[in-house]
Design a protein around this motif. Structure first.
Motif, mmCIF file in Angstrom:
data_model
loop_
_atom_site.group_PDB
_atom_site.id
_atom_site.type_symbol
_atom_site.label_atom_id
_atom_site.label_comp_id
_atom_site.label_asym_id
_atom_site.label_seq_id
_atom_site.Cartn_x
_atom_site.Cartn_y
_atom_site.Cartn_z
ATOM 1 N N GLU A 150 0.818 -1.211 0.000
ATOM 2 C CA GLU A 150 0.000 0.000 0.000
ATOM 3 C C GLU A 150 0.855 1.264 0.000
ATOM 4 N N GLN A 151 1.925 1.236 0.791
ATOM 5 C CA GLN A 151 2.738 2.440 0.966
ATOM 6 C C GLN A 151 3.752 2.663 -0.159
ATOM 7 N N LEU A 152 4.308 1.572 -0.691
ATOM 8 C CA LEU A 152 5.379 1.716 -1.679
ATOM 9 C C LEU A 152 4.961 1.375 -3.112
ATOM 10 N N VAL A 153 4.262 0.272 -3.266
ATOM 11 C CA VAL A 153 3.962 -0.211 -4.621
ATOM 12 C C VAL A 153 2.763 0.508 -5.242
ATOM 13 N N VAL A 154 1.715 0.729 -4.449
ATOM 14 C CA VAL A 154 0.505 1.353 -4.999
ATOM 15 C C VAL A 154 0.776 2.731 -5.613
ATOM 16 N N PRO A 155 1.501 3.636 -4.928
ATOM 17 C CA PRO A 155 1.784 4.935 -5.566
ATOM 18 C C PRO A 155 2.528 4.796 -6.895
ATOM 19 N N HIS A 156 3.445 3.814 -6.946
ATOM 20 C CA HIS A 156 4.198 3.566 -8.184
ATOM 21 C C HIS A 156 3.266 3.078 -9.290
ATOM 22 N N LEU A 157 2.387 2.139 -8.969
ATOM 23 C CA LEU A 157 1.459 1.619 -9.968
ATOM 24 C C LEU A 157 0.471 2.688 -10.421
ATOM 25 N N ARG A 158 0.044 3.529 -9.485
ATOM 26 C CA ARG A 158 -0.877 4.607 -9.847
ATOM 27 C C ARG A 158 -0.209 5.564 -10.834
ATOM 28 N N GLN A 159 1.062 5.827 -10.602
ATOM 29 C CA GLN A 159 1.810 6.729 -11.481
ATOM 30 C C GLN A 159 1.925 6.176 -12.889
ATOM 31 N N HIS A 160 1.967 4.839 -13.003
ATOM 32 C CA HIS A 160 2.151 4.197 -14.308
ATOM 33 C C HIS A 160 0.893 3.471 -14.793
ATOM 34 N N GLN A 161 -0.260 3.933 -14.294
ATOM 35 C CA GLN A 161 -1.551 3.360 -14.728
ATOM 36 C C GLN A 161 -1.602 1.835 -14.598
#
Length: 287
Positions: free
Chosen positions: A138-149
């Motif tokens: 939630e803290q590390l991977v989700v923001p990255h995935l959100r940034q790259h759709q």
């Protein structure tokens, strides 16, 4: 010299003591925000001790200073919230505003982290359990995935995400080294576990709306549900509580609505003003 009767002397002494105690009553400095709406005013006590970053952001947007460029004079600040609307209102739940687009999709052009839990212990070494795995994701991977759709360009992360989707669980992350997730993402900080819940989403509280963890911007909501919304605890930062005008918030929640719970007639935020006030704090009675 005339002497006072003992009963009068006791009354004078008691009055003097009460006056002395009253003069020494504890006072507390608070931040109060007045949300002037087209249906009346709502006054909120801002909880700057428990949510300092969130309160500073709200105050800075309210007076416009948050969006000033370096070197730009304060005189050029334009209050962000003035003229925006409550774009989503749901009876027996909440009223939400603060979106510059008026549809719940807008923000100030940046995001910042939640202030929902105290800090716990640093996460290092192997990920011990599913709860920790979910938190790291939630803290590390989700923001990255959100940034790259949802499509990570990093092979290690793309492979991990594929395993999680296939397993429909965070189990594949259990036992993985924390560094094997943080390093590919370029995360060099220290991720700590959640500590204690700072505050619950109670009736009359002012909370940040978001699109997921650590995506706070400008949107906020006021809880109008009796008993609060405990299912939102830990998911939304609580940064204020209504001290006057709750009747206005309740009236706003009951206006006629159209699609996406948007009022048919705009409920406008005319302005948000913030002031520092001193209030007397009642001391708990001693047994």
């Amino acid at each position: 010299m005339a002497k006072f009767p003992k009963s009068i002397s006791l009354i004078i002494l008691s009055s003097a003591l009460l006056a002395l105690l009253s003069g020494c009553a504890k006072k507390e400095t608070q931040l109060h925000a007045t949300i002037e709406t087209s249906m009346g005013d709502i006054v909120v006590k801002l909880l700057d001790q428990q949510a300092p970053k969130t309160v500073a952001n709200f105050v800075g947007l309210a007076d416009g200073t948050r969006l000033l460029e370096d070197g730009q004079p304060v005189s050029e600040a334009e209050p962000f919230y003035d003229g925006l609307i409550f774009h989503r209102v749901i009876p027996d739940f909440m009223i939400q505003g603060g979106c510059p687009q008026g549809n719940g999709m807008g923000g100030p052009g940046y995001t910042f982290e939640d202030e929902t839990y105290t800090e716990g212990e640093p996460i290092t070494g192997p990920i011990p359990d599913i709860d920790t795995a979910e938190y790291v994701f939630e803290q590390l991977v989700v923001p990255h995935l959100r940034q790259h759709q949802g499509n990570s360009p990093i092979p290690e992360i793309a492979e991990l995400f594929g395993k999680l989707r296939e397993a429909q669980s965070f189990e594949p992350m259990v036992g993985m080294e924390m560094a094997d997730i943080a390093k590919p993402l370029g995360f060099e900080g220290e991720l700590k576990t959640r500590g204690e819940l700072i505050d619950s989403v109670r009736y009359g509280t002012l909370c940040m709306a978001n699109a997921g963890p650590n995506t706070n911007g400008s949107q906020f909501f006021i809880v109008t549900k009796e008993g609060g919304a405990p299912w939102l605890d830990g998911k939304h930062t609580v940064f204020g509580e209504v001290i006057s005008g709750m009747d206005v918030a309740l009236a706003i929640q009951n206006v006629e609505r159209g699609p996406q719970d948007k009022p048919l007639e705009d409920v406008v935020i005319k302005s948000i003003s913030v002031e520092t006030v001193k209030v007397k704090v009642e001391e708990p009675e001693k047994e």
